[in-house]
Design a protein around this motif. Structure first.
Motif, PDB file in Angstrom:
ATOM      1  N   TRP A 215     -13.230 -17.896  11.841  1.00  0.00           N
ATOM      2  CA  TRP A 215     -12.309 -16.858  12.309  1.00  0.00           C
ATOM      3  C   TRP A 215     -13.115 -15.642  12.766  1.00  0.00           C
TER       4      TRP A 215
ATOM      5  N   LEU B 180      -6.029 -19.170   8.138  1.00  0.00           N
ATOM      6  CA  LEU B 180      -7.171 -19.744   7.433  1.00  0.00           C
ATOM      7  C   LEU B 180      -6.723 -20.855   6.497  1.00  0.00           C
TER       8      LEU B 180
ATOM      9  N   ALA C 293      -9.126 -21.901  12.992  1.00  0.00           N
ATOM     10  CA  ALA C 293      -9.526 -20.561  12.546  1.00  0.00           C
ATOM     11  C   ALA C 293     -10.290 -19.805  13.635  1.00  0.00           C
TER      12      ALA C 293
ATOM     13  N   ASP D  56      -7.922 -18.561  16.169  1.00  0.00           N
ATOM     14  CA  ASP D  56      -7.074 -17.517  15.601  1.00  0.00           C
ATOM     15  C   ASP D  56      -7.808 -16.178  15.601  1.00  0.00           C
ATOM     16  N   GLY D  57      -9.099 -16.194  15.322  1.00  0.00           N
ATOM     17  CA  GLY D  57      -9.892 -14.963  15.412  1.00  0.00           C
ATOM     18  C   GLY D  57      -9.889 -14.427  16.830  1.00  0.00           C
TER      19      GLY D  57
ATOM     20  N   PRO E 181      -4.884 -13.657   8.636  1.00  0.00           N
ATOM     21  CA  PRO E 181      -5.600 -14.604   9.497  1.00  0.00           C
ATOM     22  C   PRO E 181      -5.161 -16.036   9.180  1.00  0.00           C
TER      23      PRO E 181
END
Length: 192
Positions: free
Chosen positions: A108, A91, A27, A30-31, A89
């Protein structure tokens, strides 16, 4: 169906992390990925380097892992630029407890905000709409949110609303940084 065509979800990317000996959540990265794609793009090679650095390896363990990690970047870029505005997102999903989902959103947000701090200066910030500035100003509070929550319908609704806020902030950032992409006004037009 090849790995390239397969949707990259949280569990699939987390499995690649485990294969590389990492217990981290994808996560956070990914953010970072979302913010990097929105603000300055990140090439496939640079993305692979960033993931490998995060995992503490020089290169992906095998070609399937590399394909999955590159598919993650490609999928995110396509979703951010899609007229359907369907970016999500990466998650933990409903297979995880609400506390794990909340920690995922928190991570994230930390990754997304880290890139904002690295890349955004006052001049760029002044070019943004007040709605975008306001949405982004709310994100640091998300990074500080309580994650030790019970599985209850109220907490689930709250977490959904917070996740939606982060998702919309990310989409707004991408669309303001990439005028004309996505072409949301022209639903029948193709982007190619």
């Amino acid at each position: 169906m090849s790995l390239i065509d397969e949707r990259q979800d949280f569990s699939a990317i987390a499995d690649v992390y485990l294969l590389h000996g990492s217990m981290q959540s994808p996560a956070f990265l990914d953010g970072r990925l979302c913010a990097l794609l929105a603000l300055k793009d990140v090439s496939a090679e640079a993305w692979l380097d960033e993931v490998c650095s995060s995992l503490g390896v020089e290169q992906p363990r095998d070609s399937a892992s590399a394909e999955r990690l590159l598919g993650w970047r490609r999928q995110t870029l396509e979703a951010l630029g899609a007229s359907e505005m369907n970016y999500e997102p990466l998650l933990p999903d409903e297979l995880f407890s609400l506390a794990e989902q909340a920690r995922g959103l928190q991570e994230w947000t930390l990754g997304f905000c880290e890139v904002l701090e690295e890349v955004v200066d006052d001049d760029l910030r002044r070019q943004w709409s007040s709605a975008l500035r306001e949405a982004l100003d709310d994100l640091p509070a998300l990074a500080q949110m309580e994650t030790d929550i019970d599985d209850s319908p109220e907490n689930e609704n709250d977490l959904f609303a917070l996740t939606e806020h982060a998702r919309m902030a990310a989409m707004m950032l991408y669309t303001e940084q990439h005028p004309g992409q996505p072409q949301v006004e022209q639903s029948d037009a193709t982007l190619h």
